[in-house]
Design a protein around this motif. Structure first.
Motif, PDB file in Angstrom:
ATOM      1  N   TYR A 108       0.826  -1.204   0.000  1.00  0.00           N
ATOM      2  CA  TYR A 108       0.000   0.000   0.000  1.00  0.00           C
ATOM      3  C   TYR A 108       0.864   1.259   0.000  1.00  0.00           C
ATOM      4  N   ASN A 143       2.497   1.992  -3.439  1.00  0.00           N
ATOM      5  CA  ASN A 143       1.603   2.036  -4.584  1.00  0.00           C
ATOM      6  C   ASN A 143       1.696   3.390  -5.297  1.00  0.00           C
ATOM      7  N   ARG A 183      -1.410   5.702  -5.107  1.00  0.00           N
ATOM      8  CA  ARG A 183      -1.547   6.386  -3.819  1.00  0.00           C
ATOM      9  C   ARG A 183      -0.652   7.616  -3.794  1.00  0.00           C
TER      10      ARG A 183
END
Length: 134
Positions: free
Chosen positions: A23, A26, A29
Motif C-alpha cells: 500500500y 503504490n 496512492r
C-alpha cells in the motif's frame, strides 16, 4: 493445536506487513497524495506505450495519451495529447506552469511533440494572458 494457531497468527502478521508495504509503495496512492498536496507527480508506465500517463501539478490532474512512431534511428513516442481531468482546478495556472509540465514530459519522451487540448491550448497560443480562466 496451539502450534497451528501460532502458525496461523504468524502467517496473518506477515500477510498484514506485506499488504502495508504494498500500500505504501503504490504509485496511484502517491499520485493521489501529490494531488491533495498540490505537488508535481508524474505517473507513467514507460514500457507500455498504450497506457496513458497521469500527472498532477498545483492541484490539477492531467492525462496524456502517447503515440508511437519512427525517428531517424528507432521507434519512439513521437506524439502526446494532454488534457485535464479536472478543468475546474486550472484556476491560477499560468503559461509558465504548462511549459514546466512540457519540460518534465520531454525528459521522459524527448522526441515527442506535445499537443494540449482546450483550454490549455488557447493559453499557450496567446502570448499576453497570464492565467487560465475557466
Amino acid at each position: 493445536m496451539v502450534i497451528l494457531i501460532r502458525f496461523i497468527l504468524f502467517a496473518l502478521f506477515i500477510f498484514l506487513i506485506f499488504r502495508l508495504i504494498k500500500y505504501l509503495l503504490n504509485p496511484k496512492r502517491k499520485l493521489e497524495l501529490a494531488f491533495d498536496q498540490k505537488r508535481f507527480y508524474f505517473l507513467d508506465d514507460k514500457e507500455n506505450v498504450r497506457k496513458n500517463f497521469l500527472l498532477t501539478y498545483k492541484g490539477a490532474l492531467f492525462e496524456g495519451e502517447k503515440y508511437l512512431g519512427t525517428t531517424s534511428e528507432s521507434f519512439e513516442v513521437i506524439s502526446i495529447f494532454i488534457w485535464t481531468k479536472t478543468p475546474d482546478k486550472l484556476k491560477g495556472l499560468t503559461k509558465n506552469d504548462l511549459l514546466f509540465l512540457e519540460k518534465e514530459i520531454k525528459k521522459a519522451y524527448p522526441y515527442a511533440k506535445i499537443d494540449w487540448k482546450s483550454p490549455m491550448k488557447e493559453l499557450l497560443q496567446k502570448g499576453d494572458e497570464n492565467s487560465i480562466n475557466v
